[in-house]
Design an enzyme around this catalytic site. Structure first.
Site, short mmCIF file in Angstrom:
data_model
loop_
_atom_site.label_atom_id
_atom_site.label_comp_id
_atom_site.label_asym_id
_atom_site.label_seq_id
_atom_site.Cartn_x
_atom_site.Cartn_y
_atom_site.Cartn_z
N HIS A 93 -5.48 -3.80 6.23
CA HIS A 93 -5.24 -3.91 4.79
C HIS A 93 -6.55 -4.37 4.16
O HIS A 93 -6.75 -5.55 3.89
CB HIS A 93 -4.10 -4.90 4.55
N ASP A 124 0.84 -1.21 0.00
CA ASP A 124 0.00 0.00 0.00
C ASP A 124 0.87 1.26 0.00
O ASP A 124 0.55 2.26 -0.64
CB ASP A 124 -0.94 -0.01 1.21
C1 LMR Z 1 -3.40 -6.59 -2.80
O1 LMR Z 1 -3.64 -5.59 -2.13
O2 LMR Z 1 -3.13 -6.51 -4.01
C2 LMR Z 1 -3.43 -7.93 -2.14
O3 LMR Z 1 -3.82 -7.80 -0.82
C3 LMR Z 1 -4.28 -8.89 -2.87
C4 LMR Z 1 -5.74 -8.55 -2.73
O4 LMR Z 1 -6.52 -9.43 -2.36
O5 LMR Z 1 -6.13 -7.42 -3.02
#
Ligand code: LMR
Length: 291
Positions: A180, A154
Site C-alpha cells: 500500500h 484501494d
Molecule cells: C490512504 O491511502 O488514504 C491512506 O493510506 C492514508 C495515506 O497516508 O495516504
C-alpha cells in the site's frame, strides 16, 4: 464480540465507531468496545466516549477507554489497529516506519500476552504491511493467518474509477497487488468487463491517498472507515466466491517473498477465514509492475 480500536481518539476511529456500533458491519452482534490511545489524548477520548453514550447505539454492550495496554488487549476477539503517527503532506508512508515501529512492537507483545489466541487483527496504520509484520512478529503465539493488513480502500478507489471512467459499476474481482504505497499495482484483469487501465489510471490509484492529504491536510478518514467496514464484513461473513484483496502473510505465491505481508487476492469465508487465490494468470504488463 470484544473489539479493540487503537488510536481511539483519532479521526478514522471517529468515522468507524458509528458504523461498528450501529450494526453496519456486524449484524446483530453486541459489542464490548475498548478504545486505546496515548495518555495525552485521554481528554479527547473522554469526549469521544461522551458522544458514543449520547448516540445510544443499538449494538453497544460496554465501553472502556484506556491508555493501558493490558486493559486494552485482554481477552479481545478483534483488534483494529488504527493508531500510529499520521502521514503529513510531502511524506511517503515509509517515512513513518521509524516512528511507528515501537508502537507496533509493544502492541504485538500485548496481543501475545493478553489477547485471546483466536484474536483477529486488522492493521490500518501506515506503513500498513510493515506494521502488520511487526505486530505479527512480536506475537508468535497467534497464528499468522489471524493478521490482515488493510488494502480495501484501494479497491474502493478503483471500483469508483471503473464506474466513473468506464461506465462499469459493481465490478467484482478487483485485485490490488503489492504494497500500500505509490508502487501498488491495481489490476482489473479478473473483472467481468474487459478494462485495460491506462498508466494515468494506475497512478491515480497509487497517489490518491497523497492527493487527499494535499487537500485536507489530513489523511483519509471517512473513506478509510468505509473500507475498513467492508474489509471486516467480507472477512467475517465471507465474500461469496468473489475475489477481494487483503494484505496477508505471504506463503510465497506469485513470487512474493515468503513471510512478508502484502496485498493479494483472497476469497473469504465465514467467521474470519480466508484462502489466498493462488492460481491467477498475471498478464505481462501487470507482472512487470509487480516486479
Ligand atoms: C490512504 O491511502 O488514504 C491512506 O493510506 C492514508 C495515506 O497516508 O495516504
Amino acid at each position: 464480540m470484544k473489539i479493540l480500536i487503537t488510536g481511539g481518539a483519532g479521526q478514522i476511529a471517529y468515522s468507524l465507531i458509528p458504523l461498528l456500533l450501529s450494526g453496519a458491519i456486524f449484524t446483530n452482534i453486541k459489542i464490548d468496545l475498548l478504545l486505546l490511545d496515548i495518555e495525552p489524548c485521554m481528554d479527547k477520548l473522554e469526549g469521544v466516549k461522551m458522544e458514543i453514550e449520547d448516540s445510544n447505539f443499538k449494538f453497544l454492550n460496554s465501553l472502556t477507554i484506556t491508555s493501558d495496554l493490558k486493559t486494552a488487549f485482554s481477552d479481545i476477539d478483534l483488534a483494529i489497529l488504527l493508531g500510529g503517527f499520521p502521514r503529513l503532506p510531502g511524506m511517503e508512508r515509509k517515512d513513518l516506519l521509524e516512528k511507528n515501529l515501537e508502537i507496533f512492537k509493544v502492541q504485538g507483545e500485548a496481543l501475545n500476552n493478553y489477547a485471546k489466541k483466536t484474536v483477529k487483527v486488522l492493521v490500518v496504520a501506515n506503513p500498513v504491511n510493515t506494521n502488520c509484520w511487526i505486530a505479527n512478529h512480536f506475537s508468535p503465539s497467534i497464528p499468522n493467518e489471524n493478521f490482515t493488513s488493510y488494502s480495501y480502500l484501494d479497491q474502493e478507489r478503483l471500483s469508483f474509477l471503473l464506474q466513473k471512467e468506464y461506465n462499469a459499476p459493481n465490478q467484482k474481482n478487483i485485485v490490488v497487488w503489492g504494497n500500500h504505497s505509490s508502487t501498488m499495482v491495481p489490476d482489473t484483469s479478473y473483472c467481468e468487463k474487459d478494462i485495460k487501465l491506462t498508466s494515468d489510471n494506475i497512478q491515480f490509484i497509487q497517489n490518491r491517498g497523497a492527493s487527499v492529504i494535499e487537500k485536507r491536510k489530513l489523511s483519509s478518514a471517512m473513506s478509510a472507515a468505509n473500507g475498513i467496514s467492508k474489509h471486516l464484513k467480507k472477512w467475517y461473513y465471507g465474500s461469496n466466491d468473489e475475489i477481494v484483496s487483503f494484505g496477508v502473510f505471504s506463503k510465497g505465491y506469485y513470487n512474493f517473498p515468503e513471510g512478508i505481508f502484502i496485498s493479494m487476492p483472497v476469497k473469504t469465508h465465514s467467521e474470519f477465514s480466508y484462502n489466498i487465490v493462488n492460481n491467477l494468470k498475471i498478464n505481462d504488463s501487470t507482472r512487470a509492475l509487480i516486479d
